[in-house]
Write an enzyme that holds these catalytic residues in place. Structure first.
Site, PDB file in Angstrom:
ATOM      1  CG  ASN A   1      59.904  -4.088  11.623  1.00 14.26           C
ATOM      2  OD1 ASN A   1      61.032  -4.138  11.131  1.00 14.26           O
ATOM      3  ND2 ASN A   1      59.277  -5.168  12.055  1.00 14.26           N
TER       4      ASN A   1
ATOM      5  CG  ASP B   1      45.597  -5.337   7.511  1.00 14.30           C
ATOM      6  OD1 ASP B   1      46.693  -4.902   7.069  1.00 14.30           O
ATOM      7  OD2 ASP B   1      44.758  -5.898   6.790  1.00 14.30           O
ATOM      8  CB  VAL B   2      50.459  -1.997   8.888  1.00 10.05           C
ATOM      9  CG1 VAL B   2      50.896  -2.216  10.326  1.00 10.05           C
ATOM     10  CG2 VAL B   2      51.063  -3.023   7.942  1.00 10.05           C
TER      11      VAL B   2
ATOM     12  CE  LYS C   1      61.023  -3.314   3.212  1.00  8.62           C
ATOM     13  NZ  LYS C   1      60.565  -2.940   4.567  1.00  8.62           N
TER      14      LYS C   1
ATOM     15  CE1 TYR D   1      60.741  -6.356   1.554  1.00  2.00           C
ATOM     16  CE2 TYR D   1      62.853  -6.348   0.407  1.00  2.00           C
ATOM     17  CZ  TYR D   1      62.132  -6.322   1.580  1.00  2.00           C
ATOM     18  OH  TYR D   1      62.791  -6.252   2.788  1.00  2.00           O
TER      19      TYR D   1
HETATM   20  N1  LIG Z   1      65.135 -10.516   7.421  1.00  3.18           N
HETATM   21  C1  LIG Z   1      65.867  -9.878   6.511  1.00  3.18           C
HETATM   22  O1  LIG Z   1      66.858 -10.387   5.975  1.00  3.18           O
HETATM   23  C2  LIG Z   1      65.481  -8.465   6.107  1.00  3.18           C
HETATM   24  C3  LIG Z   1      66.313  -7.796   5.205  1.00  3.18           C
HETATM   25  C4  LIG Z   1      65.977  -6.509   4.826  1.00  3.18           C
HETATM   26  C5  LIG Z   1      64.846  -5.903   5.341  1.00  3.18           C
HETATM   27  N2  LIG Z   1      64.053  -6.580   6.203  1.00  3.18           N
HETATM   28  C6  LIG Z   1      62.862  -5.893   6.703  1.00  3.18           C
HETATM   29  O2  LIG Z   1      62.753  -6.054   8.099  1.00  3.18           O
HETATM   30  C7  LIG Z   1      61.383  -5.971   8.477  1.00  3.18           C
HETATM   31  C8  LIG Z   1      61.028  -7.146   9.359  1.00  3.18           C
HETATM   32  O3  LIG Z   1      61.232  -8.339   8.624  1.00  3.18           O
HETATM   33  P1  LIG Z   1      61.482  -9.742   9.343  1.00  3.18           P
HETATM   34  O4  LIG Z   1      62.561 -10.401   8.597  1.00  3.18           O
HETATM   35  O5  LIG Z   1      61.593  -9.559  10.802  1.00  3.18           O
HETATM   36  O6  LIG Z   1      60.111 -10.500   8.950  1.00  3.18           O
HETATM   37  P2  LIG Z   1      59.099 -11.402   9.777  1.00  3.18           P
HETATM   38  O7  LIG Z   1      58.320 -12.155   8.763  1.00  3.18           O
HETATM   39  O8  LIG Z   1      59.787 -12.140  10.870  1.00  3.18           O
HETATM   40  O9  LIG Z   1      58.139 -10.301  10.465  1.00  3.18           O
HETATM   41  C9  LIG Z   1      57.252  -9.538   9.702  1.00  3.18           C
HETATM   42  C10 LIG Z   1      56.032  -9.228  10.566  1.00  3.18           C
HETATM   43  O10 LIG Z   1      55.133  -8.401   9.810  1.00  3.18           O
HETATM   44  C11 LIG Z   1      53.813  -8.822  10.133  1.00  3.18           C
HETATM   45  N3  LIG Z   1      52.844  -8.419   9.107  1.00  3.18           N
HETATM   46  C12 LIG Z   1      52.710  -8.882   7.837  1.00  3.18           C
HETATM   47  N4  LIG Z   1      51.661  -8.294   7.238  1.00  3.18           N
HETATM   48  C13 LIG Z   1      51.126  -7.430   8.156  1.00  3.18           C
HETATM   49  C14 LIG Z   1      50.007  -6.555   8.138  1.00  3.18           C
HETATM   50  N5  LIG Z   1      49.222  -6.415   7.059  1.00  3.18           N
HETATM   51  N6  LIG Z   1      49.747  -5.822   9.255  1.00  3.18           N
HETATM   52  C15 LIG Z   1      50.521  -5.955  10.347  1.00  3.18           C
HETATM   53  N7  LIG Z   1      51.579  -6.774  10.424  1.00  3.18           N
HETATM   54  C16 LIG Z   1      51.873  -7.505   9.345  1.00  3.18           C
HETATM   55  C17 LIG Z   1      53.926 -10.342  10.223  1.00  3.18           C
HETATM   56  O11 LIG Z   1      52.812 -10.894  10.910  1.00  3.18           O
HETATM   57  C18 LIG Z   1      55.241 -10.492  10.961  1.00  3.18           C
HETATM   58  O12 LIG Z   1      55.047 -10.518  12.374  1.00  3.18           O
HETATM   59  C19 LIG Z   1      60.590  -5.894   7.168  1.00  3.18           C
HETATM   60  O13 LIG Z   1      60.278  -4.529   6.903  1.00  3.18           O
HETATM   61  C20 LIG Z   1      61.561  -6.418   6.139  1.00  3.18           C
HETATM   62  O14 LIG Z   1      61.322  -5.916   4.847  1.00  3.18           O
HETATM   63  C21 LIG Z   1      64.332  -7.845   6.599  1.00  3.18           C
END
Ligand SMILES: NC(=O)c1ccc[n+]([C@@H]2O[C@H](COP(=O)([O-])OP(=O)(O)OC[C@H]3O[C@@H](n4cnc5c(N)ncnc54)[C@H](O)[C@@H]3O)[C@@H](O)[C@H]2O)c1
Length: 266
Positions: free
Chosen positions: A105, A78-79, A175, A171
């Site tokens: 991430n 849990d980060v 960020k 958010y």
């Molecule tokens: N998908 C997009 O369009 C997008 C756009 C901009 C930024 N991002 C960023 O990219 C990154 C990844 O996002 P994604 O789209 O792959 O999301 P996702 O939901 O597929 O993956 C997020 C992961 O974070 C994990 N997580 C959540 N809470 C946690 C905790 N307390 N401890 C450990 N792990 C935890 C989840 O279990 C999940 O595996 C994030 O930082 C997100 O803000 C995504």
């Protein structure tokens, strides 16, 4: 043409994988961008710690890495928990050395919340999971990296940390903080061999954005704003992360690499 510098500065030969034997931690690696990045690190020879609160998803990512001939271990983390993040870093060091690369991430945030509608628990969970997690990972990894002569940190930010997005208050704040922290770390630790950069994705198709992709009108509206006319895939961000983590970007630090299909400049 000038000769290439010797050693790590040279362009890697095709036979040598880019992250051979480097200990790499990826948080949020059970899903989406983190999973794709972890798999690619594994393919490039890294020893990957797959850290996530989702144990089953992390296990699947490890299996995908092993199926490609890579080396990986799942670490339930849990980060937002300081002791868990410390144990994540210590565990990676014990198993694989380093860590040489830390990719922060993982995230959590509520959708559809302007500031007045954001509850205190939502605010704290967002800041703890999305921003404090980056602080914690860096806090525990940097002393080990410095002791090893250097290391690389890549933080996943977002275009929402640079420009306004509707109803995404916590958010956006988190960020924006990730980007400021990225610069702070670059400033304070550059001379000790630490590089720290951020990648800022735009709209990427992952489980997190699944609701957007199931709503055709919303998807058309959002992709209509992209100069390339379509959303990105996790591999588009993973490639940017590997570039920022690798020797090819050795003269870059404190930067934000925007990978957004041309949204921000439009
Ligand atoms: N998908 C997009 O369009 C997008 C756009 C901009 C930024 N991002 C960023 O990219 C990154 C990844 O996002 P994604 O789209 O792959 O999301 P996702 O939901 O597929 O993956 C997020 C992961 O974070 C994990 N997580 C959540 N809470 C946690 C905790 N307390 N401890 C450990 N792990 C935890 C989840 O279990 C999940 O595996 C994030 O930082 C997100 O803000 C995504």
């Amino acid at each position: 043409m000038a000769a290439l510098e010797p050693g790590r500065a040279t362009v890697p030969s095709p036979s040598r994988r880019r992250f051979e034997d480097r200990s790499v931690i990826v948080t949020g690696a059970a899903s989406g961008i983190g999973r794709e990045t972890a798999v690619r690190f594994g393919r490039e020879g890294a020893l990957v710690t797959v850290a996530d609160i989702d144990e089953e998803g992390a296990r699947q990512t490890v299996e995908a890495i092993k199926a490609g001939g890579g080396v990986a271990r799942a670490r339930r983390t849990d980060v937002s928990d300081p002791e868990a993040v410390r144990a994540m870093v210590d565990g990676a060091a014990e198993a694989y050395g380093g860590p040489h690369v830390l990719h922060n991430n993982a995230y959590w945030a509520p959708l559809g919340r302007p500031v007045a509608d954001t509850t205190l628990p939502e605010w704290h969970r967002t800041i703890d999971t999305t921003l404090m997690s980056v602080f914690l990972g860096c806090k525990y990894a940097i002393p080990r990296m410095v002791a090893e002569g250097g290391g690389v940190i890549v933080n996943t930010a977002s275009t929402a940390g640079l420009v306004a997005s509707p109803s995404f208050a916590a958010y956006m704040a988190a960020k924006g903080g990730v980007l400021a922290l990225t610069r702070s770390i670059a400033f304070d630790y550059g001379k000790q061999g630490i590089r720290c950069n951020a990648v800022a994705p735009g709209l990427i198709r992952t489980p997190a954005t699944d609701p957007v992709f199931r709503d055709q009108d919303r998807l058309d509206f959002l992709t209509g704003k992209l100069l390339l006319g379509h959303a990105g895939e996790p591999k588009d961000i993973a490639e940017a992360v590997l570039y920022l983590a690798g020797d090819e970007s050795r003269f870059m630090t404190g930067q934000t690499l925007v990978v957004d299909g041309g949204r921000l400049i439009a």
